[in-house]
Design an enzyme around this catalytic site. Sequence first.
Site, PDB file in Angstrom:
ATOM      1  N   SER A 100      54.199  67.504 104.072  1.00 42.52           N
ATOM      2  CA  SER A 100      53.006  67.689 103.243  1.00 42.52           C
ATOM      3  C   SER A 100      51.735  67.281 103.993  1.00 42.52           C
ATOM      4  O   SER A 100      50.758  68.027 104.028  1.00 42.52           O
ATOM      5  CB  SER A 100      53.145  66.886 101.946  1.00 42.52           C
ATOM      6  OG  SER A 100      53.357  65.511 102.229  1.00 42.52           O
ATOM      7  N   TRP A 101      51.746  66.080 104.627  1.00 44.35           N
ATOM      8  CA  TRP A 101      50.533  65.665 105.320  1.00 44.35           C
ATOM      9  C   TRP A 101      50.381  66.345 106.666  1.00 44.35           C
ATOM     10  O   TRP A 101      49.275  66.563 107.140  1.00 44.35           O
ATOM     11  CB  TRP A 101      50.472  64.148 105.471  1.00 44.35           C
ATOM     12  CG  TRP A 101      49.326  63.558 104.710  1.00 44.35           C
ATOM     13  CD1 TRP A 101      49.404  62.586 103.763  1.00 44.35           C
ATOM     14  CD2 TRP A 101      47.926  63.894 104.801  1.00 44.35           C
ATOM     15  NE1 TRP A 101      48.145  62.310 103.249  1.00 44.35           N
ATOM     16  CE2 TRP A 101      47.229  63.099 103.874  1.00 44.35           C
ATOM     17  CE3 TRP A 101      47.212  64.805 105.565  1.00 44.35           C
ATOM     18  CZ2 TRP A 101      45.862  63.155 103.688  1.00 44.35           C
ATOM     19  CZ3 TRP A 101      45.818  64.882 105.389  1.00 44.35           C
ATOM     20  CH2 TRP A 101      45.169  64.062 104.455  1.00 44.35           C
TER      21      TRP A 101
ATOM     22  N   ALA B 265      48.113  64.896  99.895  1.00 40.72           N
ATOM     23  CA  ALA B 265      47.641  66.042 100.685  1.00 40.72           C
ATOM     24  C   ALA B 265      47.027  67.150  99.843  1.00 40.72           C
ATOM     25  O   ALA B 265      45.904  67.598 100.113  1.00 40.72           O
ATOM     26  CB  ALA B 265      48.800  66.582 101.518  1.00 40.72           C
TER      27      ALA B 265
ATOM     28  N   LYS C 188      51.900  49.551  99.260  1.00 36.09           N
ATOM     29  CA  LYS C 188      51.664  50.403  98.077  1.00 36.09           C
ATOM     30  C   LYS C 188      52.875  51.277  97.794  1.00 36.09           C
ATOM     31  O   LYS C 188      53.195  51.545  96.621  1.00 36.09           O
ATOM     32  CB  LYS C 188      50.387  51.220  98.258  1.00 36.09           C
ATOM     33  CG  LYS C 188      50.441  52.369  99.228  1.00 36.09           C
ATOM     34  CD  LYS C 188      50.868  53.687  98.595  1.00 36.09           C
ATOM     35  CE  LYS C 188      50.989  54.780  99.656  1.00 36.09           C
ATOM     36  NZ  LYS C 188      51.469  56.048  99.080  1.00 36.09           N
TER      37      LYS C 188
ATOM     38  N   SER D 261      53.992  62.258  93.221  1.00 35.30           N
ATOM     39  CA  SER D 261      54.345  61.138  94.085  1.00 35.30           C
ATOM     40  C   SER D 261      55.863  61.001  94.206  1.00 35.30           C
ATOM     41  O   SER D 261      56.561  60.769  93.211  1.00 35.30           O
ATOM     42  CB  SER D 261      53.751  59.839  93.545  1.00 35.30           C
ATOM     43  OG  SER D 261      54.286  58.723  94.220  1.00 35.30           O
TER      44      SER D 261
ATOM     45  N   ASN E  54      57.453  58.591  95.790  1.00 33.73           N
ATOM     46  CA  ASN E  54      57.855  57.200  95.620  1.00 33.73           C
ATOM     47  C   ASN E  54      57.920  56.819  94.137  1.00 33.73           C
ATOM     48  O   ASN E  54      58.820  56.093  93.710  1.00 33.73           O
ATOM     49  CB  ASN E  54      56.867  56.287  96.361  1.00 33.73           C
ATOM     50  CG  ASN E  54      56.958  56.473  97.860  1.00 33.73           C
ATOM     51  OD1 ASN E  54      58.041  56.464  98.436  1.00 33.73           O
ATOM     52  ND2 ASN E  54      55.819  56.660  98.512  1.00 33.73           N
TER      53      ASN E  54
ATOM     54  N   GLU F  85      59.572  57.393 101.558  1.00 31.81           N
ATOM     55  CA  GLU F  85      59.454  56.340 102.565  1.00 31.81           C
ATOM     56  C   GLU F  85      59.715  54.964 101.973  1.00 31.81           C
ATOM     57  O   GLU F  85      60.226  54.075 102.658  1.00 31.81           O
ATOM     58  CB  GLU F  85      58.073  56.395 103.226  1.00 31.81           C
ATOM     59  CG  GLU F  85      57.945  57.485 104.266  1.00 31.81           C
ATOM     60  CD  GLU F  85      56.802  57.262 105.234  1.00 31.81           C
ATOM     61  OE1 GLU F  85      57.069  57.076 106.434  1.00 31.81           O
ATOM     62  OE2 GLU F  85      55.646  57.289 104.778  1.00 31.81           O
TER      63      GLU F  85
END
Length: 574
Positions: A235-236, A362, A412, A473, A475, A500
């Site tokens: 994505s990024w 992103a 985060k 998200s 996460n 991650e």
Amino acid sequence: MQGMDRSRLLARAQGRGVNPLVYWAARAILQPFFLVYFRMQRIGMEHVPKDGGLIIASNHRSFMDPWLIGMMLRRPVYYVAKSELFHHPIVAWLLSSLGAFPLDRGQGDRDAMDAARRIVERGDVVVIFPEGTRTRPGALAIPKRGVGRLALQTGAPIVPVALIGTDAVRRGCLIRPRRIRIRAGRPLRFPQVDEPSPTLSRAVLERIWPCIELQWEWLGGTPALRRAAIVGAGSWGSGLAVAFARAGLDVELGCRTEQQAARLERTRVNDHYLPGVRLPDAVRVTTAEELALDRADLVCFAVPAAALPAAVDAHAGAIAPSAGVLVLCKGLVAPNGTLPSAYVRERIDARAVGCIGGPSHAADALESGAALVIGCADPIYAAQIARVFKDAGFDTTTTADVGGVELAGTAKNAAALAAAAAGVSGPNAAGAAAGKVFAEVDAFARRCGGHPETFAGLAGAGDLVATVVAEGSRNRRAGELLGQGMSAQNIGVRLGQSSEAMDGVGLLAQTLRREGVPSPTLDRLAALVDGRIDADAFAAAVTGPGGRFRRDRAAASQLATAAAGATDRSTLQG
């Protein structure tokens, strides 16, 4: 400055010109001083015409630049200077006697440019700085098109010039003996046009400015960022390709497999990671192995922390020492819990290594913008990266707290995972879980020298809020599935891509324990991910001694659910 005073100064530059006594006396003093004290080296003097109207276009680093450029010619030079310098009558007279005339910056000063045109047309030399103001330190700034207009209006030759070393000369009131070098390139000529359009002026500037950059980089100046290579088309990675293309860079996007590269090259949309966002035609899609890393000014590792070692091993040898590296991982690198940027610095001989933090999902960033934090110990490289993102439409700040930015991103992710997992027991449990995990990693960051404002700002609290509220998200979604009792292995299959936080929370907890940082909540989160405790036990632990009541309530809830199920079955049977 009074209008009449300014008009008189402009008229003097166009009419009488310099005061010969003042000009030649100053030159007689300054030239030997510059040659000896600054060890001034003049390169390419043979390219400067000795007579006739002439425009010298140069980069601008110091107030001394006009005098130094003047030493390349044996005739007076005229140059524009900001109007603020002419407020004092004596200073205004002296500057005017030496060839300066005022320019109102940022206002498209036609009077000053008309004066410059008349000076060139009468056969004299005008020095103009396309950047519009002094730029230091780092690479050259973005030029303005005024020099292109002047070149077209006069038809005079333009000599591209670069200076290096002048920005290090002045420190307060001290003038230090720093070596200065000046290089002139071959003159450029353009046809004369009485009223050139802005488009035509810009086109001429785009011919002149690269010649100035060529002289600058030949002298050893910081090169501009022109070509970017991105390892990883998630994505990024895909988002960066779009952003860099918007900023005017030549971009290569390296995919993991040939099949992924072929599909993305054909469709120009990364449906799996960044649906709905089209890659610009200027982005070249290939496999990571085929990236021309030796030609890239900027190399980005847009891979998860777990995949960073393999990516670095595969590509480190191909990256040019003059290139900068940008790392996008938000996690620690196994087996020792190394920060991603530190891991890259140990293995890649690059000009600088930086990272990105801040709320920057992103798809939303490309559609609505984002506020980013560029972490880098090299302020020049950080400023260059910030300028690229600014040109792409993002708000950027820079910091030297690289470890703080990376740990804030790691914190985060873990905090968002903890909040979502504990959220099945209510908002209090979610908030407690996030806050405690975040505080534990913050304590570790401070022990490592991180700045308190990093966690409190965009890279920490700002990014945490964005991750908690973002619908896409990974996460947060992983935490929700954890709270529902799904195993870590099945969560990875369900999401279809890595989280991650899930992958790295165990290593993060292990690292804090090894460094002696108390992290009970992070330890319990790692136990939850490993399946050693369940979500109810995790939530009970983060909100304190109310665990017994919560367990009793959970048991009552399970009995009620079972009873409701029995009632439903009897109703259906009836």
